[in-house]
Design a protein around this motif. Structure first.
Motif, short mmCIF file in Angstrom:
data_model
loop_
_atom_site.label_atom_id
_atom_site.label_comp_id
_atom_site.label_asym_id
_atom_site.label_seq_id
_atom_site.Cartn_x
_atom_site.Cartn_y
_atom_site.Cartn_z
N PRO A 75 -12.19 -29.23 24.34
CA PRO A 75 -10.78 -29.36 24.71
C PRO A 75 -10.48 -28.56 25.98
CG PRO A 75 -11.02 -28.49 22.48
CD PRO A 75 -12.39 -28.56 23.05
N ILE A 101 -4.74 -18.45 17.82
CA ILE A 101 -4.60 -19.71 17.08
C ILE A 101 -4.87 -20.85 18.06
CG2 ILE A 101 -3.12 -21.12 15.61
CD1 ILE A 101 -1.53 -18.55 14.96
N GLY A 102 -5.91 -21.64 17.75
CA GLY A 102 -6.33 -22.72 18.65
C GLY A 102 -7.52 -22.27 19.49
N SER A 105 -12.32 -24.69 23.06
CA SER A 105 -13.67 -24.48 23.61
C SER A 105 -14.07 -23.01 23.60
CB SER A 105 -13.73 -24.98 25.06
OG SER A 105 -13.31 -26.32 25.14
N GLY A 106 -13.10 -22.13 23.37
CA GLY A 106 -13.41 -20.70 23.27
C GLY A 106 -13.28 -19.93 24.58
N LEU A 108 -10.45 -18.81 26.20
CA LEU A 108 -9.56 -17.65 26.03
C LEU A 108 -10.20 -16.65 25.06
CD1 LEU A 108 -6.89 -16.16 26.57
CD2 LEU A 108 -5.86 -17.51 24.74
N GLU A 126 -9.44 -22.32 14.22
CA GLU A 126 -9.66 -23.64 14.80
C GLU A 126 -9.81 -24.65 13.66
OE1 GLU A 126 -9.68 -25.19 17.95
OE2 GLU A 126 -9.73 -26.79 16.46
N ASN A 128 -10.45 -27.91 13.98
CA ASN A 128 -11.35 -29.03 14.28
C ASN A 128 -12.81 -28.54 14.29
OD1 ASN A 128 -13.03 -30.66 16.14
ND2 ASN A 128 -11.18 -31.89 16.37
N GLN A 153 -10.08 -23.43 10.06
CA GLN A 153 -9.01 -24.02 9.25
C GLN A 153 -7.71 -24.05 10.05
OE1 GLN A 153 -8.55 -19.77 6.99
NE2 GLN A 153 -7.96 -21.54 5.83
N ASN A 154 -6.75 -24.82 9.56
CA ASN A 154 -5.42 -24.80 10.15
C ASN A 154 -4.81 -23.43 9.85
OD1 ASN A 154 -2.54 -25.12 10.51
ND2 ASN A 154 -2.91 -27.32 10.57
N ASP A 170 -2.65 -21.31 21.60
CA ASP A 170 -2.76 -22.46 22.51
C ASP A 170 -2.83 -23.69 21.62
OD1 ASP A 170 -3.25 -24.37 24.41
OD2 ASP A 170 -5.21 -23.59 25.03
N PRO A 172 -0.19 -27.25 20.18
CA PRO A 172 0.96 -28.05 20.64
C PRO A 172 2.32 -27.57 20.11
CG PRO A 172 -0.82 -29.46 19.80
CD PRO A 172 -1.19 -28.06 19.46
#
Ligand SMILES: C[S@@+](CC[C@H](N)C(=O)[O-])C[C@H]1O[C@@H](n2cnc3c(N)ncnc32)[C@H](O)[C@@H]1O
Length: 253
Positions: A75, A101-102, A105-106, A108, A126, A128, A153-154, A170, A172
């Motif tokens: 991403p 959170i988020g 690709s890692g 940050l 993460e 996904n 996990q979410n 990062d 939505p």
């Protein structure tokens, strides 16, 4: 006394191309160079000249910027232009515990792991699996993986009970998590949400105020490189027009 961080090495060719050297010590194929005995490079001093397959390279110690430039992309990443601002304005430093959170690709995550130092920790969420794997590979490559825990996990409803010095997002819809984020942030600590649109800026900053964050502000960081030449120094024609907006808040009680 803890182990000092040992960054990867890089080789730079005559055209200024940078190649990251895996720290395995094994003989391996590196795209763009050929077969390299990485074990032989490990004891060489930064600045050494290295000849491989008839080509000359300079050996250096990789900076965190070299690591970010060479990482695998999944991403969309937060580039150093913005991640350095996030670290600075969230006052992240050695020994800090940072929630992210988020992971994506890692990118940050790597910047955060670099700044929290050997005694610090980054807990990153993460949801996904594919993206978490890309981030895991990039962290391994960076040599900073031991400072990071990826929770696959979410994050919604699953934040830890422990306290953090800073929290960055990062994703939505950062507003969905702000009431949980303010709970785990130590009083005095900062949060930052990185969002690409103005609509998200408004949603984020208004939600930050609603849940009790103080010192809220949104900024855009615009950078122009200056091309230096004799008598013709001017801004570069190429400019990254838009990346994202940075939304900050601070827990004060
Ligand atoms: C744009 S990417 C992050 C990129 C990252 N900042 C970097 O620099 O490489 C956003 C990531 O957030 C993840 N994500 C979105 N909402 C999430 C949530 N509530 N919990 C955990 N991960 C989430 C997505 O799967 C995606 O991988």
């Amino acid at each position: 006394m803890t182990n000092k961080y040992k960054p990867p090495q890089i080789l730079i060719d005559a055209q200024g191309r940078v190649f990251i050297i895996p720290q395995t010590g094994a003989v391996c194929e590196i795209e763009g160079i050929g077969v390299v005995d990485t074990g032989k490079l490990q004891d060489m001093a930064p600045g050494s000249s290295v000849k491989i397959a008839g080509k000359e390279f300079t050996l250096l110690r990789a900076s965190v910027l070299d690591i970010l430039a060479s990482m695998k992309r999944g991403p969309q990443i937060i580039t150093p232009k913005d991640s350095i601002q996030i670290v600075g304005w969230c006052a992240i430093g050695p020994g800090d515990r940072v929630l992210e959170i988020g992971t994506g690709s890692g990118a940050l995550t790597i910047m955060l792991a670099y700044y929290v130092g050997q005694q610090g920790k980054v807990i990153t969420y993460e949801e996904n699996t594919k993206n978490a794997e890309i981030a895991r590979q990039n962290l391994k490559h960076s040599g900073l993986g031991d400072r990071v825990e990826i929770r696959e996990q979410n994050a919604l409803g699953h934040l830890p009970e422990t306290e953090f010095d800073a929290a960055v997002m990062d994703i939505p819809q950062p507003w969905d998590l702000l009431d949980e984020v303010i709970r785990i942030l130590r009083v005095s600590g900062y949060t930052c949400a990185y969002v690409p649109t103005m609509n998200q800026v408004e949603g984020t900053i208004r939600a930050m105020r609603d849940v009790g964050f103080a010192e809220t502000k949104a900024v855009e960081n615009i950078q122009r490189e200056i091309v230096v030449g004799k008598g013709g120094t001017r801004p570069s024609f190429d400019m990254l027009g838009h990346t994202g907006y940075l939304c900050f808040g601070r827990r004060i009680k």
